[in-house]
Motif scaffolding. Structure first.
Motif, PDB file in Angstrom:
ATOM      1  N   LEU A 442       0.831  -1.207   0.000  1.00  0.00           N
ATOM      2  CA  LEU A 442       0.000   0.000   0.000  1.00  0.00           C
ATOM      3  C   LEU A 442       0.866   1.259   0.000  1.00  0.00           C
ATOM      4  O   LEU A 442       0.494   2.275  -0.595  1.00  0.00           O
ATOM      5  N   VAL A 443       2.021   1.191   0.663  1.00  0.00           N
ATOM      6  CA  VAL A 443       2.942   2.337   0.650  1.00  0.00           C
ATOM      7  C   VAL A 443       3.347   2.690  -0.774  1.00  0.00           C
ATOM      8  O   VAL A 443       3.510   3.862  -1.124  1.00  0.00           O
ATOM      9  N   SER A 444       3.491   1.685  -1.623  1.00  0.00           N
ATOM     10  CA  SER A 444       3.931   1.929  -3.000  1.00  0.00           C
ATOM     11  C   SER A 444       2.912   2.696  -3.829  1.00  0.00           C
ATOM     12  O   SER A 444       3.224   3.160  -4.927  1.00  0.00           O
ATOM     13  N   TRP A 445       1.678   2.855  -3.323  1.00  0.00           N
ATOM     14  CA  TRP A 445       0.647   3.591  -4.066  1.00  0.00           C
ATOM     15  C   TRP A 445       0.266   4.897  -3.383  1.00  0.00           C
ATOM     16  O   TRP A 445      -0.785   5.482  -3.694  1.00  0.00           O
ATOM     17  N   GLU A 483       8.935   0.761  -6.058  1.00  0.00           N
ATOM     18  CA  GLU A 483       7.633   0.744  -6.729  1.00  0.00           C
ATOM     19  C   GLU A 483       6.913   2.076  -6.564  1.00  0.00           C
ATOM     20  O   GLU A 483       6.223   2.535  -7.483  1.00  0.00           O
ATOM     21  N   LEU A 484       7.077   2.714  -5.395  1.00  0.00           N
ATOM     22  CA  LEU A 484       6.497   4.039  -5.185  1.00  0.00           C
ATOM     23  C   LEU A 484       7.082   5.033  -6.184  1.00  0.00           C
ATOM     24  O   LEU A 484       6.340   5.821  -6.803  1.00  0.00           O
ATOM     25  N   LEU A 485       8.385   5.006  -6.357  1.00  0.00           N
ATOM     26  CA  LEU A 485       9.042   5.893  -7.319  1.00  0.00           C
ATOM     27  C   LEU A 485       8.513   5.639  -8.730  1.00  0.00           C
ATOM     28  O   LEU A 485       8.176   6.580  -9.463  1.00  0.00           O
ATOM     29  N   GLN A 486       8.430   4.381  -9.124  1.00  0.00           N
ATOM     30  CA  GLN A 486       7.958   4.058 -10.466  1.00  0.00           C
ATOM     31  C   GLN A 486       6.505   4.472 -10.670  1.00  0.00           C
ATOM     32  O   GLN A 486       6.141   4.947 -11.754  1.00  0.00           O
TER      33      GLN A 486
END
Length: 743
Positions: A442-445, A483-486
């Motif tokens: 969820l952090v990645s979004w 994944e957050l960066l991407q």
């Protein structure tokens, strides 16, 4: 509407009444044989008889009965309570118990106990709810009982099998807004019932009058916000975009009881059940907030649904009739009815339904987003395993719920704002273990926001956990941040051409703001990576995840059209350069090759005045890249890193100091032959080139043999090393170009 003594009777052609239920239960010979044969079934049969007797008693109550002086009433009331808490009540009993509880025939203590016992085993018939609502017109029950009934109705709303007749009572419920005690719960119920056709000018005026009288109340703001989304031209006042909590908690004793009943059923039937979309599927065995992931089934029969489908097929493009989502089965149906879909009153079912998620992607319906925002925020806040006491027993179910939220975010390719708020609020309390993979996903979004907010609410609590947790947790955090960066970069690319101004400004950021936020994330990862590599003794596994992050960073300019390039810190670069693992060294070579490609493109665009974006890279970026290249070429190729490395944290050392190490050939210690990560390849090459030589003389790899060795390394799959050497070392680059031209 009705006479004072007799409540309004509502009949439905498919309703199964209490007498039919009794008759059907008694005339089933197969069940009779089973009950006769099994002791457990005999016990259940006895309980069923007791429940049937209780329903019959309450159905026939006429005069006011005292609880203290009537042992029969006490017996039947206890029976209902015990069976309801143990396994829930059947659909046929709700009409009887609701009517007697709201009719005022019994004392308030009895009515209260009856209402608190209304725990559904499966579904609640709509007719029983409508019939009981009619008792509110004649004011037979007290205000406290009416209030308790409203709380129960809100809690079990998704268990009601059909809601058309309840929607028809919208105006009746609206009239109860005058009561100050009932107003918050009436607003909550109206919020669940509101459709576009429910929004009328006189209702808006009434809500505004109430707000003037009572002051700014969250429940009134919630209803006005929903009205404004449906009819913005009618609601002209400014309302807050988000509120942490719209409504008071109305779940009372029922939620815990429903959880217990469903948990008990799940234990008795451990086989997992899939999530269904339809009208004839079994009920979920999950807790109430997980059962909301299923679209509530209609009370219509299969034949009725077929008739409706035929009708809808004929009147396909009519905008006057809504299309219930429980009938939505195919993508073609979605396309044909996309402008007249009627969403469920609570939004949990959207998460697991691809067709409804497609709708959210295609149609920017703010009312749907607001409903989902409210429902998800409330659910996450109340069910968080590590924030709510005594909820660890439900961890597995909460994991499933978070997993469904994450999958929905992946489908929509954007994060939910309510999920972001949940993470910011709960991360400081998180132990890093409970629901680990789900939370980090969820952090990645998390959507883009300003750095100061992210630093205090995301980076700081995450760093505390990061430094004090295991190697595997550190690797998981790095993967999540990559994944957050991407996701941020993909968002930038997708919005670069479409709606650049409105979308960017809606996130309270500009292009320079986006660059700053992305840069701060990269700097944050560089900092925690440097510290973590020291803490974990430069673990190869840790180094892989760190370099994987920088593999995304090195291509930001060309791949994502963002004018930003940030070199890895020395605490990441040099451990990778001196790593004993060939995978890490090869990965670093590829990253430096991509940095070079991006920097060359940026310089060419700058010189030719064909810039991708009106930003220039600082001279410090070029200087740092050149320092790293000198160190890499000095190590791997020219054996001069100890003399020519100019980086402040680099490898430069005096010869006198190097001689004290007593390493004979210290200058060549890190070239592609003697480097600890490459020596295994050199050994295998010697065995193949000189199979009879057992001295393993590495000095033989020179001249033409050096070129053969290079080809051998390339054949082993070291592509990163190949592209780095061919792009950064002039002799090899010229030879490769000449070879390509001749070929």
């Amino acid at each position: 509407m009705q006479t004072p003594k007799q409540p309004l009777q509502v009949h439905h052609k498919n309703q199964t009444d209490l007498s039919a239920w009794r008759k059907g239960r008694r005339t089933d010979p197969e069940k009779s044989v089973q009950n006769h044969q099994s002791p457990n079934n005999q016990k259940n049969f006895s309980k069923q008889d007791s429940l049937e007797e209780a329903f019959s008693y309450f159905e026939k109550v006429q005069d006011r009965v005292s609880l203290k002086k009537n042992s029969v009433l006490q017996k039947h009331l206890t029976t209902v309570e015990s069976i309801a808490l143990q396994r829930g009540l059947p659909p046929e009993g709700f009409g009887v118990l609701l009517n007697v509880a709201l009719s005022g025939k019994l004392a308030d203590t009895v009515n209260t106990r009856l209402l608190k016992s209304l725990i559904p085993a499966s579904v609640i018939p709509e007719d029983s709810v409508v019939s009981s609502v009619s008792w509110l017109c004649v004011s037979k029950c007290s205000g406290n009982v009416q209030l308790l009934f409203l709380k129960w109705l809100i809690t079990v709303f998704d268990f009601i099998d059909h809601k058309e007749q309840i929607h028809a009572l919208y105006g009746f419920f609206f009239s109860f807004l005058q009561d100050e005690k009932m107003c918050p719960y009436v607003c909550h119920l109206l919020y669940l019932l509101t459709r576009k056709e429910s929004v009328k000018p006189f209702r808006i005026r009434k809500l505004l009058d109430l707000q003037t009288k009572m002051g700014v109340q969250p429940h009134l703001q919630a209803l006005l916000s929903l009205y404004k989304l449906f009819c913005p031209e009618l609601v002209t006042i400014t309302l807050p975009a988000k509120m942490k909590a719209y409504f008071k908690n109305s779940e009372g004793p029922w939620k815990a009881a429903i959880n217990a009943v469903r948990q008990r059923k799940q234990e008795n039937s451990p086989a997992p059940r899939p999530l269904f979309l339809g009208t004839a599927q079994p009920q979920s065995r999950k807790r109430k907030w997980n059962s909301q992931l299923i679209i509530p089934a209609s009370s219509k029969t299969k034949n009725n649904l077929e008739e409706d489908r035929e009708k809808n097929h004929v009147d396909l493009y009519s905008t006057n009739e809504s299309f219930p989502v429980e009938q939505l089965q195919t993508f073609s149906q979605l396309l044909q009815n996309i402008h007249r879909l009627e969403f469920p009153s609570q939004m949990g079912s959207v998460l697991t339904n691809p067709l409804l998620l497609h709708y959210m992607n295609c149609v920017k319906d703010e009312s749907v987003s607001l409903r989902l925002y409210y429902w998800m925020g409330q659910t996450l806040q109340e069910e968080c395993t590590w924030c709510v006491a005594d909820s660890y027993q439900y961890e597995e179910e909460f994991k499933d719920f978070l997993e469904n939220v994450y999958k929905a975010e992946c489908f929509l390719q954007e994060g939910f704002s309510s999920c972001e708020e949940f993470l910011y609020k709960s991360l400081p309390l998180w132990d890093g273990f409970c629901c680990r993979s789900q939370v980090l996903r969820l952090v990645s979004w998390i959507p883009l926001s300003n750095f100061s907010e992210m630093k205090s609410q995301l980076y700081d609590p995450l760093a505390q956990l990061f430094f004090t947790s295991s190697l595997y947790f550190k690797c998981s955090v790095l993967e999540s941040l990559k994944e957050l960066l991407q996701n941020w970069l993909n968002w930038h690319v997708s919005h670069l051409d479409s709606e650049p101004d409105s979308e960017v400004h809606s996130l309270n950021t500009t292009l320079s703001g986006l660059v700053n936020v992305v840069a701060e994330l990269i700097h944050f990862v560089g900092w925690i990576s440097t510290v973590a590599l020291r803490l974990e003794n430069h673990s190869t596994l840790m180094l892989y995840f760190v370099l994987d992050f920088y593999e995304a960073v090195c291509d930001i300019y060309l791949k994502y059209n963002l004018p930003l390039l940030i070199m890895p810190p020395a605490g990441v670069f040099y451990p990778a350069l001196l790593s004993m693992d060939s995978v890490s060294l090869n990965q670093l070579c590829y990253i430096m090759y991509r940095y070079r490609t991006n920097l060359v493109a940026a310089k060419e665009n700058e010189l030719s005045k064909k810039k991708i974006l009106p930003f220039k890279f600082s001279s410090q970026t070029y200087q740092e890249y050149n320092q790293y290249i000198i160190a890499m070429v000095g190590c791997l190729w020219t054996s001069s890193a100890f003399q020519k490395d100019t980086h402040p944290q680099g490898l430069r050392m005096d010869d006198d100091l190097l001689k004290k190490t007593r390493v004979q050939e210290f200058r060549t210690s890190f070239n592609i032959v003697y480097h600890p990560a490459m020596m295994g390849y050199a050994l295998l090459f010697l065995q193949q080139a000189w199979p009879d030589d057992t001295t393993f003389n590495f000095s033989l790899i020179k001249g033409k043999k050096w070129n053969w060795y290079l080809e051998y390394l390339y054949a082993q799959g070291l592509r990163g090393l190949k592209v780095f050497i061919e792009s950064s070392i002039r002799r090899v680059s010229q030879a490769s170009s000449s070879k390509a031209e001749n070929g």
